[in-house]
Design a protein around this motif. Structure first.
Motif, PDB file in Angstrom:
ATOM      1  N   TYR A  52       0.810  -1.204   0.000  1.00 45.84           N
ATOM      2  CA  TYR A  52       0.000   0.000   0.000  1.00 45.84           C
ATOM      3  C   TYR A  52       0.851   1.265   0.000  1.00 45.84           C
ATOM      4  O   TYR A  52       1.960   1.297   0.520  1.00 45.84           O
ATOM      5  N   ALA A  54      -0.566   5.464   0.522  1.00 40.99           N
ATOM      6  CA  ALA A  54      -1.343   6.136   1.567  1.00 40.99           C
ATOM      7  C   ALA A  54      -2.800   5.702   1.525  1.00 40.99           C
ATOM      8  O   ALA A  54      -3.316   5.264   0.495  1.00 40.99           O
ATOM      9  N   ASP A  55      -3.453   5.815   2.683  1.00 38.76           N
ATOM     10  CA  ASP A  55      -4.896   5.556   2.782  1.00 38.76           C
ATOM     11  C   ASP A  55      -5.269   4.173   2.275  1.00 38.76           C
ATOM     12  O   ASP A  55      -6.333   3.975   1.696  1.00 38.76           O
ATOM     13  N   ALA A  56      -4.375   3.205   2.482  1.00 42.91           N
ATOM     14  CA  ALA A  56      -4.620   1.812   2.104  1.00 42.91           C
ATOM     15  C   ALA A  56      -4.856   1.631   0.609  1.00 42.91           C
ATOM     16  O   ALA A  56      -5.441   0.646   0.179  1.00 42.91           O
ATOM     17  N   ALA A  57      -4.382   2.591  -0.204  1.00 40.07           N
ATOM     18  CA  ALA A  57      -4.497   2.460  -1.656  1.00 40.07           C
ATOM     19  C   ALA A  57      -3.352   1.608  -2.175  1.00 40.07           C
ATOM     20  O   ALA A  57      -2.215   1.748  -1.720  1.00 40.07           O
ATOM     21  N   ASN A 202      -0.990  13.501  -4.756  1.00 39.69           N
ATOM     22  CA  ASN A 202      -0.951  12.545  -3.656  1.00 39.69           C
ATOM     23  C   ASN A 202      -1.218  11.117  -4.106  1.00 39.69           C
ATOM     24  O   ASN A 202      -0.875  10.170  -3.404  1.00 39.69           O
ATOM     25  N   PRO A 207       3.675   8.853   1.319  1.00 37.72           N
ATOM     26  CA  PRO A 207       3.944   9.635   2.532  1.00 37.72           C
ATOM     27  C   PRO A 207       5.341   9.352   3.073  1.00 37.72           C
ATOM     28  O   PRO A 207       5.807   8.217   3.075  1.00 37.72           O
ATOM     29  N   LEU A 215      -0.143  12.891   8.147  1.00 31.77           N
ATOM     30  CA  LEU A 215       0.785  12.452   7.113  1.00 31.77           C
ATOM     31  C   LEU A 215       1.535  13.633   6.526  1.00 31.77           C
ATOM     32  O   LEU A 215       0.986  14.728   6.382  1.00 31.77           O
ATOM     33  N   TRP A 217       3.200  14.798   3.063  1.00 33.64           N
ATOM     34  CA  TRP A 217       3.176  14.491   1.638  1.00 33.64           C
ATOM     35  C   TRP A 217       4.192  15.377   0.916  1.00 33.64           C
ATOM     36  O   TRP A 217       4.095  16.601   0.959  1.00 33.64           O
ATOM     37  N   TYR A 334       6.564   5.196   7.428  1.00 34.38           N
ATOM     38  CA  TYR A 334       5.115   5.386   7.383  1.00 34.38           C
ATOM     39  C   TYR A 334       4.466   4.016   7.569  1.00 34.38           C
ATOM     40  O   TYR A 334       4.879   3.044   6.923  1.00 34.38           O
ATOM     41  N   PRO A 335       3.474   3.849   8.417  1.00 29.73           N
ATOM     42  CA  PRO A 335       2.827   4.908   9.201  1.00 29.73           C
ATOM     43  C   PRO A 335       3.283   4.990  10.655  1.00 29.73           C
ATOM     44  O   PRO A 335       2.792   5.825  11.393  1.00 29.73           O
TER      45      PRO A 335
END
Length: 358
Positions: A52, A54-57, A202, A207, A215, A217, A334-335
């Protein structure tokens, strides 16, 4: 965990071995994700993203990472070699010949070569952050004293490359970001490489870490580079695996890629020639070869191979004996600010070295 994104590989066994390693390291929590790219004899033979951003993408192969100390060898050291080719400096001259204030407190005999090989005797980093901006950093270095006799010890130091970055600016009349863009990245078509990553992108920016619960960026993680305004000779560069692949192939080609000559063959040979240093360390000009910082390679690559790592989890290694390069990009901070990229580097490095023996 999502499936690996956009894998390409010419060797199915190599693909399977690296995928298993990457997925295992992500499952262990050592890293959130990684992009791995391998070149061999002028071709990209492996390119994949795992885990992944960021944001579990799902992470994509064209993700933009904070390179940390890869800045030293992708921007600053080649810039110094270019300036040497142009006759603007000589590596064995004292730094103080070009920057008189640097001579204070026992630094008068430190040479540019000693900065490149981390044998200057300068301390590893600043003691305290009681300064601001590039001018403040340089004033702090000028007033400091060596912590070891110049030439007598190997001390890996960010200060060495902060000084080298300042010399690039002095001799070229351009800021380090502008010089590197005009003379290295643009000719090589490294369009996603620079000290100022694209704002608002982003979806591709990974991150760097978490600060005060939020976070970060596109902001350099290194505290010294951040306080210097985001760009310094030791850190601050952002890039992708694809862009770094172009840089690595340029070096394997003797300084040229697709008609763009960045360095002369002699400069590449000089940069990457093994130099025996104090404390049993072997390095080139900027480049690591055999030191505590390259222990992850385990001697698996040829004796003429070279590379570098970055604090954020980045690494690249180049083996001219086999025409191979390995790029590993991850953001281990991260994270949770407690990841570890060393096992990934070591395990993948062993697979790649075995797949492409001399």
């Amino acid at each position: 965990m999502p499936p690996p994104h956009r894998i390409t590989a010419e060797n199915p066994a190599l693909l399977a071995g690296i995928a298993a390693i990457a997925q295992d390291e992500i499952a262990r929590g050592d890293i959130p994700g990684t992009v791995i790219e391998i070149g061999h004899r002028g071709r990209i033979v492996y390119r994949a993203a795992f885990g992944y951003g960021a944001d579990a993408a799902p992470l994509h192969p064209d993700a933009i990472f904070d390179l940390a100390s890869l800045t030293k060898v992708v921007a600053t050291a080649p810039a110094i070699m270019q300036l040497q080719e142009q006759g603007r400096l000589r590596l064995d001259d004292p730094v103080a010949a070009y920057w008189p204030a640097f001579a204070a407190n026992g630094k008068g005999q430190i040479t540019i070569r000693q900065l490149l090989t981390h044998t200057s005797g300068l301390r590893p980093d600043f003691m305290g952050m009681d300064w601001h901006g590039e001018a403040g950093a340089l004033a702090k270095i000028a007033a400091d004293h060596p912590v070891a006799a110049p030439g007598g010890s190997f001390i890996y130091s960010d200060l060495n490359f902060i000084v080298l970055g300042a010399l690039v600016e002095k001799f070229s009349g351009e800021s380090l970001p502008l010089y590197a863009a005009q003379h290295i990245f643009t000719p090589l078509r490294m369009t996603d490489t620079g000290f100022d990553p694209p704002s608002g992108d982003n979806a591709r920016l990974v991150p760097t870490d978490v600060q005060d619960g939020a976070l970060r960026w596109g902001a350099v993680q290194d505290p010294t580079a951040y306080q210097m305004g985001g760009a310094a000779g030791h850190a601050g560069l952002f890039s992708t695996a694809d862009n770094l692949a172009r840089f690595c192939q340029m070096l394997l080609n003797g300084g040229e890629l697709d008609g763009a000559r960045i360095l002369s063959p002699g400069s590449v040979a000089q940069m990457t020639a093994p130099e025996a240093l104090p404390d049993g360390v072997t390095r080139g000009l900027g480049w690591d070869m055999a030191s505590p910082y390259s222990s992850w390679t385990g001697g698996a690559f040829s004796a003429n191979s070279y590379g570098h790592t970055g604090y954020t989890g980045t690494a690249l290694w180049i083996d001219p004996a086999t025409g191979t390069f390995l790029i590993i990009l991850t953001s281990r901070l991260y994270p949770y600010d407690e990841g570890d990229a060393m096992p990934l580097r070591r395990r993948v490095g062993q697979v790649v070295a075995a797949a492409f023996p001399p």
